[in-house]
Design an enzyme around this catalytic site. Structure first.
Site, PDB file in Angstrom:
ATOM      1  N   ASN A  13       0.833  -1.213   0.000  1.00 38.28           N
ATOM      2  CA  ASN A  13       0.000   0.000   0.000  1.00 38.28           C
ATOM      3  C   ASN A  13       0.862   1.254   0.000  1.00 38.28           C
ATOM      4  OD1 ASN A  13      -3.044  -0.397   0.125  1.00 38.28           O
ATOM      5  ND2 ASN A  13      -2.307  -1.977   1.531  1.00 38.28           N
ATOM      6  N   HIS A 108      -8.200  -1.064   5.824  1.00 40.97           N
ATOM      7  CA  HIS A 108      -8.530  -2.358   6.432  1.00 40.97           C
ATOM      8  C   HIS A 108      -9.127  -3.276   5.366  1.00 40.97           C
ATOM      9  CE1 HIS A 108      -9.564  -5.099   9.655  1.00 40.97           C
ATOM     10  NE2 HIS A 108     -10.731  -5.269   9.066  1.00 40.97           N
TER      11      HIS A 108
HETATM   12  C1  GRF Z   1      -3.318  -4.703   3.957  1.00 37.83           C
HETATM   13  O1  GRF Z   1      -4.142  -5.793   3.660  1.00 37.83           O
HETATM   14  C2  GRF Z   1      -4.065  -3.687   4.767  1.00 37.83           C
HETATM   15  O2  GRF Z   1      -5.415  -3.629   4.466  1.00 37.83           O
HETATM   16  C3  GRF Z   1      -3.873  -4.186   6.172  1.00 37.83           C
HETATM   17  O3  GRF Z   1      -2.564  -4.693   6.206  1.00 37.83           O
HETATM   18  C4  GRF Z   1      -2.176  -5.093   4.897  1.00 37.83           C
HETATM   19  C5  GRF Z   1      -0.914  -4.377   4.576  1.00 37.83           C
HETATM   20  O4  GRF Z   1      -0.355  -4.816   3.360  1.00 37.83           O
HETATM   21  N1  GRF Z   1      -4.106  -3.136   7.148  1.00 37.83           N
HETATM   22  P1  GRF Z   1       0.884  -4.035   2.753  1.00 37.83           P
HETATM   23  O5  GRF Z   1       1.981  -4.042   3.822  1.00 37.83           O
HETATM   24  O6  GRF Z   1       0.442  -2.646   2.409  1.00 37.83           O
HETATM   25  O7  GRF Z   1       1.308  -4.811   1.535  1.00 37.83           O
END
Ligand code: GRF
Length: 199
Positions: A13, A108
């Site tokens: 993300n 989330h």
């Molecule tokens: C994602 O699924 C987000 O929704 C949750 O933790 C995960 C993080 O993934 N809070 P990344 O580290 O961004 O790949």
């Protein structure tokens, strides 16, 4: 607007935000990345994008309060206005949230208020829902309970594994999180009590 991203792990993300900023979709850059995990891939992604990145080791602090005071000290130094939690695996205390009221957002992997907390994709599969997705919300004192800014819906397929569903949700996360931040930066997201209005 100065933005910090908190991330504990993979950082996909974070990468979506970095890319959205590099392409000009988000009209500002990410100023700072903070992690509680020295091995977080998120720190490497920040480094590659030449974004200041800091590992703050929770073990170096006697109490959670002292740990958070350190975080606040760093955030103040960088004059951060918006904190984006992107897979940050720590609960922030009420006093931290008070300091940054309505300035912390989280992504989330479920359609909140369903499936709060850990393993949201597994919870969705076990419950038998036909649709799940992701939610970006303001962070309040509860767990995954703050005002919802935006959601994206994903179909749950009959033979989905947790990995399948997570992957399909993640694809939506990578669109939704940058979209929300773009609109916050542009002043288009207004919070009215529990409701968030898009201008
Ligand atoms: C994602 O699924 C987000 O929704 C949750 O933790 C995960 C993080 O993934 N809070 P990344 O580290 O961004 O790949």
């Amino acid at each position: 607007m100065k933005i910090a991203v908190f991330a504990s792990g993979r950082g996909s993300n974070l990468q979506a935000l970095i890319d959205a900023s590099a392409s000009g979709y988000i009209s500002t850059k990410i100023d700072l990345v903070i992690s509680d995990n020295k091995d977080a891939q998120a720190l490497k992604r920040a480094e590659s994008a030449r974004i200041d990145n800091i590992f703050v080791d929770p073990k170096e602090f006697k109490t959670h309060r002292e740990y958070e005071e350190k975080l606040i000290e760093i955030l103040k130094k960088y004059k951060i206005d918006l904190i984006a939690l992107a897979g940050f695996m720590r609960i922030l205390s009420a006093s931290f949230i008070k300091e940054y009221r309505n300035k912390i957002i989280n992504i989330h992997p479920s359609l909140l208020p369903a499936f709060k907390g850990l393993n949201a994709q597994l919870q969705a599969l076990e419950s038998g829902v036909k649709y799940s997705g992701c939610t970006v919300h303001f962070v309040d004192e509860g767990v995954d309970s703050g005002p919802i800014i935006e959601q994206a819906v994903v179909r749950v397929k009959d033979n989905d594994t947790v990995a399948d569903l997570s992957q399909r949700i993640l694809k939506e996360e990578h669109k939704t999180f940058p979209e929300v931040i773009k609109n916050i930066v542009e002043g288009k997201v207004i919070i009215r009590g529990r409701k968030v209005i898009w201008n």
